[in-house]
Design a protein around this motif. Structure first.
Motif, PDB file in Angstrom:
ATOM      1  N   LEU A  27       0.871  -1.173   0.000  1.00 30.92           N
ATOM      2  CA  LEU A  27       0.000   0.000   0.000  1.00 30.92           C
ATOM      3  C   LEU A  27       0.913   1.229   0.000  1.00 30.92           C
ATOM      4  O   LEU A  27       1.904   1.273   0.737  1.00 30.92           O
ATOM      5  CB  LEU A  27      -0.889   0.012   1.244  1.00 30.92           C
ATOM      6  CG  LEU A  27      -1.920   1.142   1.283  1.00 30.92           C
ATOM      7  CD1 LEU A  27      -3.134   0.782   0.434  1.00 30.92           C
ATOM      8  CD2 LEU A  27      -2.379   1.425   2.712  1.00 30.92           C
ATOM      9  N   VAL A  28       0.592   2.202  -0.818  1.00 30.68           N
ATOM     10  CA  VAL A  28       1.387   3.429  -0.907  1.00 30.68           C
ATOM     11  C   VAL A  28       0.517   4.595  -0.434  1.00 30.68           C
ATOM     12  O   VAL A  28      -0.563   4.829  -0.975  1.00 30.68           O
ATOM     13  CB  VAL A  28       1.863   3.680  -2.353  1.00 30.68           C
ATOM     14  CG1 VAL A  28       2.630   4.999  -2.447  1.00 30.68           C
ATOM     15  CG2 VAL A  28       2.732   2.522  -2.841  1.00 30.68           C
ATOM     16  N   MET A  29       0.994   5.300   0.588  1.00 36.85           N
ATOM     17  CA  MET A  29       0.223   6.407   1.153  1.00 36.85           C
ATOM     18  C   MET A  29       1.000   7.720   0.996  1.00 36.85           C
ATOM     19  O   MET A  29       2.174   7.784   1.340  1.00 36.85           O
ATOM     20  CB  MET A  29      -0.049   6.130   2.632  1.00 36.85           C
ATOM     21  CG  MET A  29      -1.120   7.019   3.249  1.00 36.85           C
ATOM     22  SD  MET A  29      -1.394   6.643   5.022  1.00 36.85           S
ATOM     23  CE  MET A  29      -2.194   5.048   4.946  1.00 36.85           C
ATOM     24  N   VAL A  30       0.337   8.737   0.450  1.00 40.86           N
ATOM     25  CA  VAL A  30       0.969  10.037   0.188  1.00 40.86           C
ATOM     26  C   VAL A  30       0.321  11.078   1.094  1.00 40.86           C
ATOM     27  O   VAL A  30      -0.915  11.187   1.133  1.00 40.86           O
ATOM     28  CB  VAL A  30       0.778  10.438  -1.295  1.00 40.86           C
ATOM     29  CG1 VAL A  30       1.467  11.769  -1.593  1.00 40.86           C
ATOM     30  CG2 VAL A  30       1.283   9.340  -2.228  1.00 40.86           C
ATOM     31  N   GLY A  31       1.122  11.841   1.817  1.00 39.19           N
ATOM     32  CA  GLY A  31       0.597  12.823   2.758  1.00 39.19           C
ATOM     33  C   GLY A  31      -0.056  14.016   2.083  1.00 39.19           C
ATOM     34  O   GLY A  31      -0.036  14.158   0.862  1.00 39.19           O
ATOM     35  N   ASN A  32      -0.648  14.893   2.904  1.00 42.52           N
ATOM     36  CA  ASN A  32      -1.104  16.175   2.370  1.00 42.52           C
ATOM     37  C   ASN A  32      -0.016  17.228   2.655  1.00 42.52           C
ATOM     38  O   ASN A  32       1.081  16.897   3.088  1.00 42.52           O
ATOM     39  CB  ASN A  32      -2.507  16.545   2.915  1.00 42.52           C
ATOM     40  CG  ASN A  32      -2.501  16.994   4.374  1.00 42.52           C
ATOM     41  OD1 ASN A  32      -1.444  17.223   4.979  1.00 42.52           O
ATOM     42  ND2 ASN A  32      -3.682  17.112   4.949  1.00 42.52           N
ATOM     43  N   GLN A  33      -0.328  18.493   2.385  1.00 40.84           N
ATOM     44  CA  GLN A  33       0.732  19.513   2.508  1.00 40.84           C
ATOM     45  C   GLN A  33       1.154  19.754   3.947  1.00 40.84           C
ATOM     46  O   GLN A  33       2.148  20.439   4.199  1.00 40.84           O
ATOM     47  CB  GLN A  33       0.270  20.821   1.857  1.00 40.84           C
ATOM     48  CG  GLN A  33      -0.003  20.639   0.376  1.00 40.84           C
ATOM     49  CD  GLN A  33       0.196  21.906  -0.429  1.00 40.84           C
ATOM     50  OE1 GLN A  33       0.862  22.845   0.007  1.00 40.84           O
ATOM     51  NE2 GLN A  33      -0.365  21.926  -1.625  1.00 40.84           N
TER      52      GLN A  33
END
Lengths: 251, 251
Positions: free
Chosen positions: B224-230
């Protein structure tokens, strides 16, 4: 090494609690939380010293949990739903970064995930979350409304299934109506909407309606509002709702 | 009335299974699933007749479960993670609507939610899902790539925390690189990215990187690949990642 558990207590019914949560609660000398949620744990919390801080004292709860941990007490900070989703876990890390008391640095933190309201609601009606979805909190207490509005537009453009957390509060009622009007720019009027309240409890109430007919008066603080995507289907006279993944086109 | 349970078996470690899942498994005469996930259940599935259908036979699994139920057998169709999230539950409802065999209509269906991969991964690193988030499957087997790409753009515009399910497969590797390039139009290069594989199992592997440095070679089918917010922050030398909700600005 002192230990701080951040424990999810799920939607309400204790049958939704995984064993890891029960094991962590059982290890706790002290439990910090909002009284109602500590009470719902019944005997699972009875062994521990209980610290009940009222709504509004979220930062105080997180700080107390950190301070109890450094006193050598195995501590559990609890939150309903999943403690990582719109809940208390983030506050502990925010304090760790910004208050950064030297004694806090040795605390070992373990987060215990749990069933969030969106999963409880989805399971009660079928499979509305079977394709790409998003969550948006409508509380503008901590997030500027412009940011929230931008996300509602994005969710509409992307045709995500949308779960609205904190749809209204006693003082804050116009945001859900505004969200509905924005989504009607992108989604058909008959898009299924699911309204879930007090999920998994005796007082559970679930209503199925459409985006155009969503009545804000049906919604209160304890409600989750879920809006389908363009494919979401109501079947069996409203008994089930699901969002197809597209297997059928491939047969 | 015959009963069909759609049971979530969670991320892997059976300690993540809620009691409702264990109770449902215990009631089953027959269990239908993919062999690996039946095997992971160990003694929880040992009482039941097991029906192991290989990957690719998802529709056949759902149909078999419905047919076993109408034979009067209490049946459990199982799926890892949350069966309602990119998993088998939707297929059962799709069959119920479109094949609509008269004998299926009397089946009572109960969906048992579970801990999904995004929650397991979030809990292992801190609280990255503490603010608005979305999930996007990068599999274009069932969904046109144009729809997926539209959702990636929307997720970037809305600055959601993003979890990519099915980021790659053996035959399908360019989609994640394309998603990365799209997100770099909206998110800073140093946006935190979390890569989680075999979550909660002995072979669990979690890596933290940034959007610009995300290397597709680190990712496989079980990831699973999780990308943060700013706002997503990496703290304590990469030990924890969290997304603030904004409490700090209100103190």
């Amino acid at each position: 090494m002192t230990k701080l558990y951040l424990i999810s207590t799920g939607p309400g019914d204790l049958d939704y609690l995984p064993s890891i949560a029960k094991k962590a609660l059982n290890e706790c000398d002290d439990i910090v939380g909002y009284g109602l949620y500590i009470d719902l744990l019944n005997e699972l919390a009875s062994k521990a010293q209980q610290h009940n801080l009222p709504l509004g004292q979220e930062t105080e709860r997180a700080r107390l949990a950190l301070n109890l941990s450094v006193q050598g007490k195995t501590t559990g900070l609890i939150s309903s739903g999943d403690i990582g989703i719109y809940a208390m876990a983030t506050l502990v890390f925010e304090l760790l970064e910004h208050e950064a008391k030297p004694e806090w640095q040795s605390i070992e933190i373990e987060v215990i995930p749990g069933i969030s309201a969106l999963q409880a609601l989805a399971s009660k009606v079928g499979a509305p979350l079977a394709h790409d979805f998003c969550t948006i909190s409508l509380s503008d207490l901590l997030t500027p409304w412009e940011t929230i509005e931008k996300r509602i537009h994005a969710a509409g453009q992307g045709d995500f299934v949308i779960s609205f957390y904190n749809p209204v509060s006693r003082k804050r009622r116009w945001q859900l109506e505004k969200a509905k009007q924005i989504l009607l720019q992108y989604k058909p009027k008959n898009t299924p909407v699911i309204i879930g309240r007090n999920l998994t409890r005796d007082t559970e109430n679930i209503q199925i309606t459409t985006l155009a007919e969503l009545d804000i008066e049906q919604v209160d603080m304890l409600t989750l509002v879920m809006v389908g995507n363009q494919e979401t289907r109501i079947i069996k006279q409203g008994k089930h709702i699901y969002t197809p993944r597209g297997y059928r086109g491939k047969q």
